[in-house]
Design an enzyme around this catalytic site. Structure first.
Site, PDB file in Angstrom:
ATOM      1  N   ASP A 214       2.534  -3.712  -1.136  1.00 56.71           N
ATOM      2  CA  ASP A 214       3.188  -2.837  -0.331  1.00 56.71           C
ATOM      3  C   ASP A 214       4.767  -3.231  -0.783  1.00 56.71           C
ATOM      4  OD1 ASP A 214       1.310  -1.691   1.124  1.00 56.71           O
ATOM      5  OD2 ASP A 214       1.362  -3.225   2.804  1.00 56.71           O
TER       6      ASP A 214
ATOM      7  N   ASP B 296      -0.418   4.697   1.011  1.00 55.65           N
ATOM      8  CA  ASP B 296      -0.180   4.665   2.477  1.00 55.65           C
ATOM      9  C   ASP B 296       0.197   6.158   2.826  1.00 55.65           C
ATOM     10  OD1 ASP B 296      -1.320   2.256   2.647  1.00 55.65           O
ATOM     11  OD2 ASP B 296       0.461   1.147   2.625  1.00 55.65           O
TER      12      ASP B 296
END
Length: 183
Positions: free
Chosen positions: A131, A147
């Protein structure tokens, strides 16, 4: 090349492009952001920052460390989405075309499965999801391109199913019957 082959080729290339783009952004994040300070895109709004140790759970660290659960759940979700995409193909095969609503559902499902595959690759290869995108103006989890695919496609599918999809189309696409035309 037949229209059936062309249909699958276009969908496969679109899926491959989305997964590749996600994986390239994660590779770049790991190569250039890991161990570095955040890189501001728009001051106090959005920045790129590598999440140290990666994300072993879902948003906000929910179910952190449950990699096997997430792998199993993702494989199940991919199988369900594949069934819905097969239903759309059966609709396509009747006329060799899709109406704009069914075509949109097809696109959103491919984007959704691309996000699932992108994060699945991370979990299998790294044991965590990479991330690196951060909203700085709110307390929000750091996230990635996959995402974004998942979130945006789910929201658009939900809105479309509520406001645009008629019952016949919904029942033809979102069914587990062998042949969606079987009532």
């Amino acid at each position: 090349m037949s229209k059936n082959h062309l249909y699958w080729l276009k969908n496969a290339l679109f899926l491959a492009f989305l997964v590749a783009f996600d994986q390239i952004t994660k590779y770049l994040a790991k190569a250039y952001l890991k161990g570095q300070k955040s890189y501001t895109i728009i001051k106090n709004i959005i920045s790129f920052k590598y999440l140290p140790g990666g994300n072993t759970g879902a948003a906000w660290g929910i179910l952190s460390g449950k990699i096997i659960f997430f792998i199993g759940f993702t494989l199940f979700a991919i199988a369900v989405i594949a069934k819905f995409l097969l239903n759309i193909y059966r609709i396509y095969k009747k006329n060799y075309s899709l109406n704009p609503i069914t075509k949109s559902i097809n696109i959103f499902l491919i984007v959704l499965v691309a996000g699932a595959i992108g994060n699945l690759i991370d979990r299998i290869v790294n044991g965590y999801v990479i991330d690196f995108i951060s909203f700085d103006f709110i307390n929000f989890p750091i996230f990635n391109v996959a995402d974004c695919y998942i979130t945006v496609s789910c929201i658009l599918l939900f809105i479309m199913c509520i406001f645009k999809v008629d019952n016949d189309t919904f029942n033809s696409v979102f069914t587990f019957k062998k042949n969606p035309e079987d009532k």
